[in-house]
Design a protein around this motif. Structure first.
Motif, short mmCIF file in Angstrom:
data_model
loop_
_atom_site.label_atom_id
_atom_site.label_comp_id
_atom_site.label_asym_id
_atom_site.label_seq_id
_atom_site.Cartn_x
_atom_site.Cartn_y
_atom_site.Cartn_z
N ARG A 189 4.81 -23.98 -3.30
CA ARG A 189 5.02 -23.35 -1.98
C ARG A 189 6.00 -22.18 -2.18
NH1 ARG A 189 6.38 -27.50 0.65
NH2 ARG A 189 4.48 -27.85 1.88
N VAL A 190 5.63 -21.03 -1.62
CA VAL A 190 6.51 -19.86 -1.63
C VAL A 190 7.11 -19.72 -0.25
CG1 VAL A 190 6.65 -17.36 -1.99
CG2 VAL A 190 5.04 -18.73 -3.36
N LEU A 191 8.44 -19.69 -0.18
CA LEU A 191 9.15 -19.60 1.10
C LEU A 191 9.81 -18.22 1.20
CD1 LEU A 191 10.77 -23.06 0.59
CD2 LEU A 191 9.15 -22.57 2.42
N PHE A 192 9.64 -17.58 2.36
CA PHE A 192 10.22 -16.26 2.58
C PHE A 192 11.44 -16.39 3.48
CE2 PHE A 192 5.54 -15.77 2.24
CZ PHE A 192 5.50 -15.13 1.00
N SER A 193 12.46 -15.57 3.21
CA SER A 193 13.70 -15.66 4.00
C SER A 193 13.49 -15.08 5.40
CB SER A 193 14.84 -14.91 3.29
OG SER A 193 14.43 -13.59 2.99
N GLN A 194 12.43 -14.27 5.56
CA GLN A 194 12.14 -13.72 6.88
C GLN A 194 10.62 -13.65 7.05
OE1 GLN A 194 14.31 -10.09 6.05
NE2 GLN A 194 12.41 -8.94 5.94
N VAL A 195 10.20 -13.29 8.24
CA VAL A 195 8.76 -13.13 8.50
C VAL A 195 8.20 -12.11 7.51
CG1 VAL A 195 7.09 -12.29 10.20
CG2 VAL A 195 9.00 -13.71 10.94
N THR A 196 7.14 -12.47 6.81
CA THR A 196 6.60 -11.61 5.75
C THR A 196 5.10 -11.40 5.95
OG1 THR A 196 8.31 -12.40 4.23
CG2 THR A 196 6.36 -11.40 3.23
N PRO A 197 4.73 -10.23 6.52
CA PRO A 197 3.31 -9.97 6.76
C PRO A 197 2.53 -9.85 5.44
CG PRO A 197 4.71 -8.32 7.85
CD PRO A 197 5.60 -9.17 7.01
N PHE A 198 3.15 -9.20 4.46
CA PHE A 198 2.46 -9.04 3.18
C PHE A 198 2.94 -10.15 2.24
CE2 PHE A 198 1.78 -6.94 -1.03
CZ PHE A 198 0.41 -7.01 -0.97
N TRP A 199 2.28 -11.31 2.35
CA TRP A 199 2.70 -12.49 1.59
C TRP A 199 2.14 -12.47 0.17
CZ3 TRP A 199 -1.70 -14.95 0.05
CH2 TRP A 199 -2.86 -14.71 0.79
#
Length: 600
Positions: A189-199
């Motif tokens: 699982r990859v977790l982003f610190s903020q909303v990330t449209p380009f995942w």
């Protein structure tokens, strides 16, 4: 129809696709009717949570091997084979013979699984609706070239390796702000610190190749450059490492344990480096010595003549690559604290808007397209050209020596006895540099001639490509140092999303002595409006609003002449007539190497 109405219509159509009331094909046809090309209509659907279409599989061979040797030509040869240290396309492409990412970008801008079992989507819950996480499921039958299994531990390790500042990886920007956790042996699982449209940045495409934990774990951080495997790769790809002569040759042999059936077709691969683009084109198109040639930055007239040799063809692929002139925002002739082009300075004459605007009017893009690049370089007023939805419609590519003269006259730049304009004792004399490459020297000559007629003196400088594009901190002629007034080259866009590409104009990316000139903002532009747009776009999940932000960024850098776009550069490769290979402008040339084969 107003812009807001278009936005509303677009959202309505996307909603119909989601509800099954409109087919993908129907949506794409509607988009093409209003000027949005098919690949990017597809991307709009993906950004809106509609699963990506599967790439067509047209692979014909019915057994592994038997295809003989595949001979490919890169006229700039790879110098290392660790993808995390690959500073240029040549090193990325060389690494991709052996290493693979979780997924790759196909020519249409769709993701195709490589080491991943499938592409994350909203439908199966692997792509979070809040834009803050993504789950990757891995193939379970993949082995490293030494027989060890590929698992989630390898994926997690690549994140740890790249984000460690001591590793000094060129991929660190894709990994430093995320968290990666192992869910089970074949899931991460990859977790982003903020909303990330380009995942789809980490573990994908050119920056996503995965190296084996068991061979690199002892060489993380400060010891990263000492790993023997940096020069002798052990990957998961279709070919096993055989030989490497930096700058000259990379060779591999068939991987008989490759996880895809009937692949690869070829028994061996030889990637030859060196020479120049013209001789590379000749070796494929005219003499048939080689099967593939990379990056044919050659005048189209020459390519057409060579194609008549009957051995090969030129193939163009959609990209975001742009040949452009950079306008130095700082003073390259004054040294401050052991550094020229320092942020503590302003350019003595290019700081004036009328001078930059006059220079832009003196670049005859249409002539450059017509007489030099042809189909390999259409003229453009935009820095950001593709995907279509990110292309500005409010820019123009005007060429007018009369207008440039009138503009400089009005601003008080007076011609001296030598014909060169000056004001307050400062002359309009500039050093304009680029790499040694025939189309570039011809472009320089066209620009110099027009500038002369406007009272601007351009001193032309050309630097060997291997020096100009190197990261040698001791060399004053590298493009990152920008120790001149104007410089020209192609900057590449390695994915069908402009986030990383447009970051080259944000303040935090400025190239300085402190970061060993590795920052991607070479022009040294610092504009709070650009920084804000870049930051806002990173967290905007609405694809229409996000596209508008990148268009606005393009307009700021183009209309303020931070850069002067010259020609858009589609990918241009040479292929033997019987070679079947999918070339993507959004990924490495070797992105789908496992599926290359010959017919007849």
């Amino acid at each position: 129809m107003g812009a807001s109405m278009k936005e509303r219509d677009l959202r309505g159509l996307i909603d119909q696709v989601k509800r099954g009331r409109l087919s993908r094909r129907g949506f794409v046809q509607r988009m093409s009717a209003v000027g949005i090309a098919a690949p990017f209509a597809t991307q709009l659907l993906v950004h809106s949570g509609v699963a990506m279409a599967q790439s067509r599989d047209t692979y014909k061979p019915t057994k592994r091997g038997g295809g003989g040797a595949l001979k490919v030509l890169w006229w700039q040869g790879p110098t290392l084979l660790n993808p995390h240290f690959a500073t240029g396309t040549k090193d990325q492409d060389g690494s991709r013979l052996f290493y693979e990412p979780l997924a790759a970008w196909d020519p249409e801008g769709n993701l195709k699984p490589k080491l991943a079992a499938s592409i994350p989507s909203r439908e199966d819950g692997t792509l979070a609706a809040d834009g803050k996480s993504v789950v990757w499921k891995l193939k379970q039958n993949v082995k490293w070239h030494d027989g060890r299994p590929f698992t989630a531990d390898d994926v997690v390790f690549n994140w740890e390796y790249s984000k460690d500042p001591a590793t000094a990886a060129v991929t660190t920007g894709s990994y430093k702000d995320i968290m990666v956790e192992k869910v089970d042996q074949f899931t991460v699982r990859v977790l982003f610190s903020q909303v990330t449209p380009f995942w789809a940045e980490a573990f994908v495409g050119t920056r996503g190749m995965i190296i084996p934990k068991h061979l690199f774990s002892e060489f993380s951080g400060a010891k990263s450059r000492e790993a023997p495997t940096n020069l002798k790769p052990v990957g998961t790809g279709p070919y096993l490492f055989r030989d490497f002569k930096p700058g000259d040759l990379v060779a591999g042999t068939i991987n008989n344990n490759y996880y895809l059936p009937n692949r690869p077709y070829f028994d061996s691969i030889e990637m030859k480096g060196g020479g120049d683009a013209v001789s590379a084109a000749r070796a494929v198109l005219q003499t048939g010595e080689y099967d593939f040639a990379w990056n044919l930055q050659v005048e189209d007239e020459i390519l057409q003549r060579l194609e008549r040799g009957g051995k090969g063809r030129v193939e163009l692929s959609l990209t975001g690559n742009i040949e452009h002139i950079q306008v130095n925002q700082t003073d390259p002739w004054t040294e401050v604290d052991g550094e020229r082009s320092s942020l503590k300075t302003k350019h003595p004459t290019l700081q004036f808007k009328e001078v930059r605007e006059a220079l832009s009017l003196l670049v005859d893009r249409d002539s450059i397209e017509k007489h030099i690049y042809g189909r390999t370089g259409p003229a453009t007023p935009n820095f950001l050209n593709n995907p279509e939805r990110f292309r500005s419609k409010t820019t123009s590519k005007e060429f007018s020596i009369d207008k440039a003269n009138a503009m400089l006259d009005a601003a008080g730049w007076v011609r001296g006895s030598d014909g060169i304009r000056a004001k307050d004792g400062k002359k309009l004399k500039f050093v304009y540099q680029t790499s040694i490459n025939q189309p570039r020297q011809k472009t320089q000559a066209i620009v110099k001639q027009a500038a002369q007629r406007a009272g601007i003196d351009l001193e032309l400088k050309s630097v060997t490509a291997s020096v100009f594009f190197s990261s040698d901190v001791a060399n004053v002629d590298t493009y990152g140092k920008f120790y001149c007034d104007l410089q020209m080259y192609t900057t590449t866009m390695s994915q069908p999303d402009p986030q990383v590409f447009m970051d080259q104009f944000v303040s935090r990316e400025v190239a300085t002595k402190d970061n060993k000139w590795s920052g991607r903002n070479i022009t040294r532009v610092r504009n709070p409006a650009i920084d804000k747009l870049a930051e806002d776009a990173k967290g905007e999940l609405d694809p229409v609003k996000r596209a508008a932000m990148y268009v606005a960024m393009n307009d700021l850098v183009v209309k303020d002449q931070v850069v002067i776009p010259v020609v858009y550069r589609p990918g241009t490769a040479g292929l033997a007539n019987n070679l079947r290979a999918s070339i993507s402008g959004w990924d490495n040339n070797t992105w789908d190497l496992s599926d290359w084969y010959k017919e007849g």
